[in-house]
Design a protein around this motif. Structure first.
Motif, PDB file in Angstrom:
ATOM      1  N   LEU A  39       0.839  -1.193   0.000  1.00 59.29           N
ATOM      2  CA  LEU A  39       0.000   0.000   0.000  1.00 59.29           C
ATOM      3  C   LEU A  39       0.874   1.243   0.000  1.00 59.29           C
ATOM      4  N   ILE A  40       0.383   2.255  -0.681  1.00 63.66           N
ATOM      5  CA  ILE A  40       0.976   3.584  -0.623  1.00 63.66           C
ATOM      6  C   ILE A  40      -0.137   4.482  -0.096  1.00 63.66           C
ATOM      7  N   PHE A  41       0.139   5.274   0.909  1.00 64.12           N
ATOM      8  CA  PHE A  41      -0.907   6.150   1.415  1.00 64.12           C
ATOM      9  C   PHE A  41      -0.319   7.433   1.972  1.00 64.12           C
ATOM     10  N   ASP A  42      -1.080   8.478   1.803  1.00 66.42           N
ATOM     11  CA  ASP A  42      -0.727   9.805   2.291  1.00 66.42           C
ATOM     12  C   ASP A  42      -2.008  10.507   2.685  1.00 66.42           C
ATOM     13  N   ILE A  43      -1.882  11.457   3.562  1.00 66.26           N
ATOM     14  CA  ILE A  43      -2.995  12.354   3.849  1.00 66.26           C
ATOM     15  C   ILE A  43      -2.671  13.656   3.153  1.00 66.26           C
ATOM     16  N   ARG A  44      -3.621  14.144   2.407  1.00 65.17           N
ATOM     17  CA  ARG A  44      -3.410  15.362   1.615  1.00 65.17           C
ATOM     18  C   ARG A  44      -4.408  16.437   2.037  1.00 65.17           C
ATOM     19  N   PHE A  65      -9.962   7.324  -2.139  1.00 64.67           N
ATOM     20  CA  PHE A  65      -9.935   8.570  -1.377  1.00 64.67           C
ATOM     21  C   PHE A  65     -10.965   8.469  -0.268  1.00 64.67           C
ATOM     22  N   VAL A  66     -10.597   8.915   0.927  1.00 62.71           N
ATOM     23  CA  VAL A  66     -11.539   9.070   2.030  1.00 62.71           C
ATOM     24  C   VAL A  66     -11.500  10.544   2.409  1.00 62.71           C
ATOM     25  N   ILE A  67     -12.600  11.236   2.207  1.00 70.35           N
ATOM     26  CA  ILE A  67     -12.662  12.665   2.521  1.00 70.35           C
ATOM     27  C   ILE A  67     -12.797  12.792   4.031  1.00 70.35           C
ATOM     28  N   VAL A  83     -18.025  15.985  -3.501  1.00 68.71           N
ATOM     29  CA  VAL A  83     -17.766  14.987  -2.467  1.00 68.71           C
ATOM     30  C   VAL A  83     -17.576  15.718  -1.144  1.00 68.71           C
ATOM     31  N   HIS A  84     -17.969  15.036  -0.053  1.00 66.28           N
ATOM     32  CA  HIS A  84     -18.008  15.673   1.266  1.00 66.28           C
ATOM     33  C   HIS A  84     -17.304  14.820   2.307  1.00 66.28           C
ATOM     34  N   GLU A  85     -17.045  15.439   3.455  1.00 70.83           N
ATOM     35  CA  GLU A  85     -16.493  14.738   4.603  1.00 70.83           C
ATOM     36  C   GLU A  85     -17.267  13.445   4.847  1.00 70.83           C
ATOM     37  N   GLY A  86     -16.529  12.352   5.001  1.00 70.95           N
ATOM     38  CA  GLY A  86     -17.152  11.046   5.228  1.00 70.95           C
ATOM     39  C   GLY A  86     -17.304  10.214   3.970  1.00 70.95           C
ATOM     40  N   HIS A  99      -9.567  10.476 -12.607  1.00 74.22           N
ATOM     41  CA  HIS A  99     -10.070  11.338 -11.542  1.00 74.22           C
ATOM     42  C   HIS A  99      -9.181  12.567 -11.324  1.00 74.22           C
ATOM     43  N   GLN A 100      -9.822  13.562 -10.687  1.00 69.87           N
ATOM     44  CA  GLN A 100      -9.143  14.794 -10.286  1.00 69.87           C
ATOM     45  C   GLN A 100     -10.058  15.520  -9.312  1.00 69.87           C
ATOM     46  N   LEU A 101      -9.474  16.165  -8.312  1.00 65.78           N
ATOM     47  CA  LEU A 101     -10.239  16.965  -7.359  1.00 65.78           C
ATOM     48  C   LEU A 101      -9.974  18.448  -7.586  1.00 65.78           C
ATOM     49  N   PHE A 102     -10.989  19.269  -7.298  1.00 66.35           N
ATOM     50  CA  PHE A 102     -10.847  20.723  -7.270  1.00 66.35           C
ATOM     51  C   PHE A 102     -11.543  21.218  -6.013  1.00 66.35           C
ATOM     52  N   ASN A 103     -10.834  21.993  -5.217  1.00 66.25           N
ATOM     53  CA  ASN A 103     -11.443  22.556  -4.017  1.00 66.25           C
ATOM     54  C   ASN A 103     -12.130  23.865  -4.366  1.00 66.25           C
ATOM     55  N   HIS A 104     -13.437  23.800  -4.481  1.00 68.88           N
ATOM     56  CA  HIS A 104     -14.254  24.947  -4.865  1.00 68.88           C
ATOM     57  C   HIS A 104     -14.759  25.728  -3.652  1.00 68.88           C
ATOM     58  N   THR A 105     -14.312  25.358  -2.447  1.00 67.89           N
ATOM     59  CA  THR A 105     -14.823  25.976  -1.229  1.00 67.89           C
ATOM     60  C   THR A 105     -13.825  26.985  -0.668  1.00 67.89           C
ATOM     61  N   GLU A 106     -14.161  27.533   0.473  1.00 66.61           N
ATOM     62  CA  GLU A 106     -13.302  28.511   1.150  1.00 66.61           C
ATOM     63  C   GLU A 106     -12.428  27.868   2.225  1.00 66.61           C
ATOM     64  N   THR A 107     -12.560  26.549   2.441  1.00 65.20           N
ATOM     65  CA  THR A 107     -11.781  25.862   3.474  1.00 65.20           C
ATOM     66  C   THR A 107     -11.022  24.692   2.859  1.00 65.20           C
ATOM     67  N   PRO A 108      -9.910  24.284   3.474  1.00 66.03           N
ATOM     68  CA  PRO A 108      -9.153  23.150   2.943  1.00 66.03           C
ATOM     69  C   PRO A 108      -9.983  21.872   2.922  1.00 66.03           C
ATOM     70  N   CYS A 109      -9.684  21.014   1.976  1.00 66.48           N
ATOM     71  CA  CYS A 109     -10.277  19.679   1.891  1.00 66.48           C
ATOM     72  C   CYS A 109      -9.173  18.688   2.218  1.00 66.48           C
ATOM     73  N   ARG A 110      -9.349  17.931   3.303  1.00 66.61           N
ATOM     74  CA  ARG A 110      -8.334  16.956   3.718  1.00 66.61           C
ATOM     75  C   ARG A 110      -8.846  15.555   3.387  1.00 66.61           C
ATOM     76  N   TYR A 111      -7.959  14.748   2.776  1.00 61.71           N
ATOM     77  CA  TYR A 111      -8.381  13.400   2.396  1.00 61.71           C
ATOM     78  C   TYR A 111      -7.227  12.414   2.479  1.00 61.71           C
ATOM     79  N   LEU A 112      -7.589  11.161   2.742  1.00 61.67           N
ATOM     80  CA  LEU A 112      -6.650  10.052   2.713  1.00 61.67           C
ATOM     81  C   LEU A 112      -6.585   9.562   1.281  1.00 61.67           C
ATOM     82  N   ASP A 113      -5.386   9.432   0.745  1.00 66.94           N
ATOM     83  CA  ASP A 113      -5.150   8.913  -0.604  1.00 66.94           C
ATOM     84  C   ASP A 113      -4.437   7.579  -0.433  1.00 66.94           C
TER      85      ASP A 113
END
Length: 178
Positions: A39-44, A65-67, A83-86, A99-113
């Motif tokens: 496994l390769i994993f990081d929190i981003r 990904f786990v948001i 996609v949302h927390e959980g 796939h690709q993510l874009f953070n369209h909000t005003e707060t950081p999006c943290r996820y497990l990759d």
């Protein structure tokens, strides 16, 4: 032994690409810290207004990904979806797993990759027409694709040179053999 990762024991490093739209914070090699073999994993953490990696898919790795906090827009071959927390998102190998993510909000999006590690992988980037041989990060343009037998028309001549009289004897003499 179990290893627990949390905000107290994870340090983040900002990764900024030469293209300003691609920037994120990533944990420092969590899988390597625990000696993970498959496994390769990081929190981003994806900052507001930023994209994750370029739109891509893998030929030899599944990804999950786990948001953990925040939300983002997810791009897949099916289109855009928030996609949302959980949320847990699975990406299969091949073009259908792009796939690709874009953070369209005003707060950081943290996820497990989390991704599988089967040795070599090839990531393809449909938008820019590139392939990436991982883990070496050797990138090539897909338009350079050639036929499997291109350049192989000289095989007979190469073999003839290798089997020329005296050729084998020279090699034996060089290494101290007969």
């Amino acid at each position: 032994m179990a290893t627990i990762f949390n905000e107290q024991n994870i340090s983040f490093k900002q990764r900024q690409s030469p293209v300003p739209e691609f920037a994120w914070h990533t944990s420092e090699k969590l899988a390597g810290m625990v000696g993970a073999k498959h496994l390769i994993f990081d929190i981003r953490s994806l900052d507001p207004g930023k994209y994750s990696y370029p739109y891509h898919f893998h030929r030899n790795a599944e990804e999950l990904f786990v948001i953990m906090a925040g939300s983002a827009m997810l791009r897949t071959p099916a289109g855009l979806q928030e996609v949302h927390e959980g949320d847990t998102i699975f990406f299969e190998t091949g073009p259908s797993g792009a796939h690709q993510l874009f953070n369209h909000t005003e707060t950081p999006c943290r996820y497990l990759d989390l991704r599988t590690n089967n040795g070599l992988d090839v990531a393809e980037y449909p938008d820019s027409g590139k392939i990436n041989i991982l883990p070496y990060e050797e990138l090539y343009e897909t338009e350079d694709r050639v036929d499997y037998y291109k350049g192989e028309h000289l095989t007979r001549e190469i073999w003839a040179q290798l089997n020329a009289p005296g050729k084998g004897e020279e090699k034996r003499g060089e290494d101290g053999g007969e």
